[in-house]
Each structure stands twice: as C-alpha cells, then as structure tokens.
Write an enzyme that holds these catalytic residues in place. Structure first.
Site, PDB file in Angstrom:
ATOM      1  N   ASN A  61     -13.663   2.735  -0.858  1.00  0.00           N
ATOM      2  CA  ASN A  61     -12.722   1.761  -0.746  1.00  0.00           C
ATOM      3  C   ASN A  61     -13.231   0.746   0.349  1.00  0.00           C
ATOM      4  OD1 ASN A  61     -10.814   0.003  -0.309  1.00  0.00           O
ATOM      5  ND2 ASN A  61      -9.059   1.568  -0.505  1.00  0.00           N
TER       6      ASN A  61
ATOM      7  N   SER B 187      -4.019  -1.360  -4.151  1.00  0.00           N
ATOM      8  CA  SER B 187      -3.580  -2.339  -4.973  1.00  0.00           C
ATOM      9  C   SER B 187      -4.496  -3.142  -6.363  1.00  0.00           C
ATOM     10  CB  SER B 187      -3.258  -3.376  -3.950  1.00  0.00           C
ATOM     11  OG  SER B 187      -4.467  -4.253  -3.652  1.00  0.00           O
TER      12      SER B 187
ATOM     13  N   TYR C 210       0.941  -1.399   0.117  1.00  0.00           N
ATOM     14  CA  TYR C 210      -0.145   0.083  -0.105  1.00  0.00           C
ATOM     15  C   TYR C 210       0.802   1.256   0.027  1.00  0.00           C
ATOM     16  CZ  TYR C 210      -3.518  -3.339   1.240  1.00  0.00           C
ATOM     17  OH  TYR C 210      -4.403  -4.609   1.175  1.00  0.00           O
TER      18      TYR C 210
ATOM     19  N   ASP D 253     -25.947  -4.053  -1.144  1.00  0.00           N
ATOM     20  CA  ASP D 253     -27.294  -3.702  -1.075  1.00  0.00           C
ATOM     21  C   ASP D 253     -27.638  -2.119  -0.862  1.00  0.00           C
ATOM     22  OD1 ASP D 253     -27.731  -6.548  -1.775  1.00  0.00           O
ATOM     23  OD2 ASP D 253     -28.451  -6.645   0.589  1.00  0.00           O
TER      24      ASP D 253
ATOM     25  N   ARG E  54      -8.828 -12.777  -2.891  1.00  0.00           N
ATOM     26  CA  ARG E  54      -8.868 -11.292  -3.114  1.00  0.00           C
ATOM     27  C   ARG E  54      -9.656 -10.676  -4.426  1.00  0.00           C
ATOM     28  NH1 ARG E  54      -6.954  -7.984   1.175  1.00  0.00           N
ATOM     29  NH2 ARG E  54      -5.102  -8.979   2.192  1.00  0.00           N
TER      30      ARG E  54
ATOM     31  N   HIS F 208      -9.408   0.906  -5.157  1.00  0.00           N
ATOM     32  CA  HIS F 208      -8.412   0.000  -4.484  1.00  0.00           C
ATOM     33  C   HIS F 208      -7.056   0.744  -4.796  1.00  0.00           C
ATOM     34  CE1 HIS F 208     -11.556  -3.087  -3.145  1.00  0.00           C
ATOM     35  NE2 HIS F 208     -11.734  -2.925  -4.353  1.00  0.00           N
TER      36      HIS F 208
END
Length: 149
Positions: free
Chosen positions: A73, A101, A22, A86, A110, A99
């Site tokens: 995010n 990454s 990150y 929802d 992931r 995101h």
C-alpha cells in the site's frame, strides 16, 4: 512461501486518520487479519510500515532473494513515488498494489497511480479487506504459476 507486506506513509494512523474514508480498523488489526489468513494459507509474512520511501525500497531490496511476492500500500507515494516504482520493477516476484479506498472515486489527483504500471495488479476500495483479498489472490497466483527453471 514468504510474502512481504509493505505499508506506506501515514498508514500507522489507520483507525484515527479520516475514519469516514478508511474506517476505524487500526494497522495492528489489519496486520492481525493478515497473519491469521497467512496461517490458514500456510505462508509466512514479513510486515513493515514506514513513512519514508527509502525505507520501503530498502525492504524490497532486502527481500529480493527471499520473498516470493509482496503486497504494497504505497499510500501518499502512489502519485509521486518514482524511486519506489523503479524498485518494484526490479523485483523478480509479483507485487500487488493495495488501497483501502477506491482512489479513482476520490479527488482527481489521487486517481492516477505511477505505481500501477510496475505492479501485477491493484486491489482497492474494499477497506481493510483489500489486504486480505490481495493476499489470497497473490498466494493463489503464485501457487498456480509454473515452476521456474
């Protein structure tokens, strides 16, 4: 134009958490980049981070009539946040999934986002610039949209 920015679980640890993935940019620095860009785009941001799915949903609900769009995010809720999915679908405005990454290039578990089918688009893999790219894209999309009504 009002844009909601939502940061999910553990993102308050940006800059400390897995910097090899990150980077070392903190959440406060990311928010600073967003605020500076928002000013240049003449848009207003409401920024919120929570480690709790319900709090993120509450923010979406609270801004259902005032926001024109959102950046989200979902972090660890990406693969398991059914209630968040929802809530996004209930919003009258576009939501972009962000995101830092590239989740498709990481662990197999992931790669699948249950959030993606509920959002307008996903921006990932650009580090903190995923947020600023998302803000630019969202504002341009909203400004190009035909008037409602």
């Amino acid at each position: 134009m009002k844009i909601l920015v939502l940061h999910g679980p553990n993102l308050n640890l940006f800059g400390r958490r897995e910097p090899h993935i990150y980077g070392t940019t903190t959440l406060a620095q990311i928010n600073g980049h967003l605020e500076a860009l928002a000013k240049s785009l003449a848009v207003e941001l409401t920024i919120f981070q929570s480690n709790h799915e319900g709090a993120l949903i509450d923010q979406l609900h609270a801004h259902i009539d005032t926001a024109q769009g959102a950046l989200l995010n979902p972090a660890g809720l990406t693969q398991h946040g059914v209630p968040l999915h929802d809530a996004i679908k209930a919003m009258p405005f576009p939501v972009l999934e962000i995101h830092m990454s590239n989740i498709a290039a990481r662990e197999a578990w992931r790669a699948h986002s249950i959030i993606s089918p509920a959002v307008k688009a996903t921006i990932q893999g650009l580090g903190w610039r995923s947020y600023t790219a998302g803000l630019r894209a969202l504002v341009e999309t909203l400004r190009d949209a035909p008037p409602v009504g």
